[in-house]
Design an enzyme around this catalytic site. Structure first.
Site, PDB file in Angstrom:
ATOM      1  N   ASP A  72     140.229 -51.241 -42.164  1.00 61.78           N
ATOM      2  CA  ASP A  72     138.995 -51.884 -42.603  1.00 61.78           C
ATOM      3  C   ASP A  72     139.050 -52.331 -44.059  1.00 61.78           C
ATOM      4  O   ASP A  72     138.286 -53.210 -44.465  1.00 61.78           O
ATOM      5  CB  ASP A  72     137.812 -50.932 -42.413  1.00 61.78           C
ATOM      6  CG  ASP A  72     137.329 -50.885 -40.974  1.00 61.78           C
ATOM      7  OD1 ASP A  72     137.785 -51.716 -40.172  1.00 61.78           O
ATOM      8  OD2 ASP A  72     136.490 -50.016 -40.651  1.00 61.78           O
ATOM      9  N   TYR A  94     128.494 -45.878 -22.303  1.00 63.54           N
ATOM     10  CA  TYR A  94     129.658 -45.375 -21.582  1.00 63.54           C
ATOM     11  C   TYR A  94     129.794 -43.881 -21.844  1.00 63.54           C
ATOM     12  O   TYR A  94     129.270 -43.349 -22.820  1.00 63.54           O
ATOM     13  CB  TYR A  94     130.942 -46.112 -21.971  1.00 63.54           C
ATOM     14  CG  TYR A  94     131.219 -46.216 -23.456  1.00 63.54           C
ATOM     15  CD1 TYR A  94     131.823 -45.182 -24.159  1.00 63.54           C
ATOM     16  CD2 TYR A  94     130.895 -47.385 -24.157  1.00 63.54           C
ATOM     17  CE1 TYR A  94     132.093 -45.296 -25.517  1.00 63.54           C
ATOM     18  CE2 TYR A  94     131.156 -47.506 -25.510  1.00 63.54           C
ATOM     19  CZ  TYR A  94     131.754 -46.462 -26.184  1.00 63.54           C
ATOM     20  OH  TYR A  94     132.012 -46.572 -27.526  1.00 63.54           O
ATOM     21  N   ARG A 147     134.565 -40.829 -31.716  1.00 66.75           N
ATOM     22  CA  ARG A 147     135.283 -41.098 -32.969  1.00 66.75           C
ATOM     23  C   ARG A 147     135.774 -39.814 -33.630  1.00 66.75           C
ATOM     24  O   ARG A 147     136.909 -39.752 -34.130  1.00 66.75           O
ATOM     25  CB  ARG A 147     134.350 -41.859 -33.918  1.00 66.75           C
ATOM     26  CG  ARG A 147     134.977 -42.226 -35.254  1.00 66.75           C
ATOM     27  CD  ARG A 147     133.984 -42.964 -36.128  1.00 66.75           C
ATOM     28  NE  ARG A 147     133.664 -44.264 -35.564  1.00 66.75           N
ATOM     29  CZ  ARG A 147     134.336 -45.383 -35.813  1.00 66.75           C
ATOM     30  NH1 ARG A 147     135.382 -45.353 -36.628  1.00 66.75           N
ATOM     31  NH2 ARG A 147     133.971 -46.519 -35.284  1.00 66.75           N
TER      32      ARG A 147
END
Length: 413
Positions: A297, A220, A113
């Protein structure tokens, strides 16, 4: 002190300097708008770990010239695999290779991120975006020719349009929707470890979801494969009992205690300094009007089970770019119409993703007979997961661009 509009160039004020806010500022700068980002924190930055970027997001990043950077610092997984967290058996997989990329026009990339945020921040700087920190916008008022945003320290910002991208706990959403966040009762613990610290290299090149009763674990690679991202999610019984300090480390260890050894081993590597209670909101059919609108968001926070929170914020930004770009030259942008068109396009799309994310969470966390039925249905040899992924990964933006092209061609015919 008032920050006035540039009389020679239309400008946009974006409230919130997260991924959605930076993407929006960059998108509007691409079609000629002067952009300002107001971030309430002391510095621009992101917290958290991995992001999964489906082809619907990658196509947009590519359109902004950012795909090479994302590819270099991210990781291209080979498959998305679901496994049973109790038995370790594989339930289903979606290959992410040539057929996937041809079908959807872009690869699937996972990225840290903070890395994606840094890429967007650098792109905004290069585009000339004005980047402000320590700027908390508390109120926005509008008139027929512009909007005024009032900061907590008394500063006033004039703009042609104000875009609220201030996240899950959006201050601007209170004015338009007035609802409250919805606690899911689930908690996440996140962390990364060096990939070479994992002895069992099986599935390290894949996105693996270990689905268990009331819990799941995702892993991952990130940062060109150098680190392994691990996220453990579980339903807190303490939350269900109404206890205030729910989702602690004791609950984390207890709920994964009966899982497959590989799952338990991964949980041991997760950072325990911070827990992340998971929230969303009910889909809203009103995000703003006139010259003020929410996105990301702030408009449609969703649970992470479809890995689409960031992707949908990028879709928002690109849609706004296309709609505003139709009016970026010549007469002033009719922002009330642009925002009306924007919400008409995006509200149904994001509402569907919000709703399906909740549903997929229930499927992932199934127990008892429902778990066994899920496993059997997903292991069917004739199952084509592409048929279930088309709705989310196929291009929703290009038809807007095509429509815009046809409109301009008709105007000059």
């Amino acid at each position: 002190m008032a920050h006035t509009k540039n009389a020679d160039k239309e400008n946009a004020l974006v409230v919130g300097g997260g991924i959605g806010g930076l993407a929006t500022a960059l998108a509007l700068s691409k079609v000629g708008y002067e952009t300002t980002v107001a971030e309430q924190a002391e510095a621009f930055g992101e917290v958290g770990a991995g992001l999964q970027l489906g082809p619907n997001a990658i196509r947009i990043l590519d359109s902004w010239g950012l795909l090479d950077k994302v590819s270099q610092i991210g990781f291209h997984p080979e498959n998305i695999i679901m496994k049973d967290a109790l038995t370790g058996e594989e339930i289903t997989r979606m290959p992410l290779g040539e057929e996937f990329q041809e079908r959807y026009g872009a690869p699937y990339i996972v990225i840290h991120r903070t890395d994606l945020h840094a890429i967007l921040l650098d792109a905004c700087r290069a585009a000339g975006t004005r980047l402000l920190t320590d700027t908390r916008i508390e109120e926005v008022t509008e008139g027929p020719e512009g909007a005024v945003a009032q900061a907590a320290d008394g500063r006033r910002f004039e703009a042609d349009v104000v875009i609220g991208a201030d996240g899950l706990h959006s201050n601007l959403r209170k004015e338009f929707v007035g609802d409250e966040v919805v606690a899911s009762g689930y908690v996440a613990y996140r962390g990364t470890i060096p990939a070479d610290a994992i002895e069992d290299e099986q599935d390290l090149n894949d996105v693996v979801v270990w689905a268990g009763p009331g819990c799941h674990l995702v892993q991952y690679r990130l940062r060109a494969g150098a680190v392994l991202n691990i996220v453990a999610v579980f339903e807190s019984q303490k939350f269900l009992r109404g206890e205030e300090n729910f989702g602690d480390v004791e609950e984390l260890d207890a709920i994964f205690a009966d899982c497959h050894p590989r799952v338990r081993h991964s949980v041991e590597h997760i950072g325990r300094q911070r827990r992340w209670p998971l929230f969303d909101r009910e889909p809203a059919d009103f995000w703003g009007e006139g010259r003020v609108v929410l996105l990301g968001d702030a408009a449609h926070p969703m649970l992470q089970y479809l890995a689409q929170g960031c992707c949908q914020a990028l879709e928002d930004a690109k849609t706004l770019e296309v709609l505003a770009g139709r009016h970026s030259t010549g007469s002033a942008t009719p922002w009330p119409q642009v925002i009306s068109d924007f919400t008409e396009i995006r509200v149904p799309r994001t509402g569907e993703v919000q709703t399906r994310a909740r549903l997929f969470g229930e499927i992932c966390h199934a127990d008892g007979g429902s778990r066994l039925m899920r496993n059997e249905l997903l292991k069917r040899e004739d199952l084509n997961l592409f048929n279930y992924a088309d709705w989310i990964y196929l291009d929703r933006i290009q038809p807007l661009i095509d429509e815009d092209t046809r409109t301009h061609q008709a105007a000059y015919a």
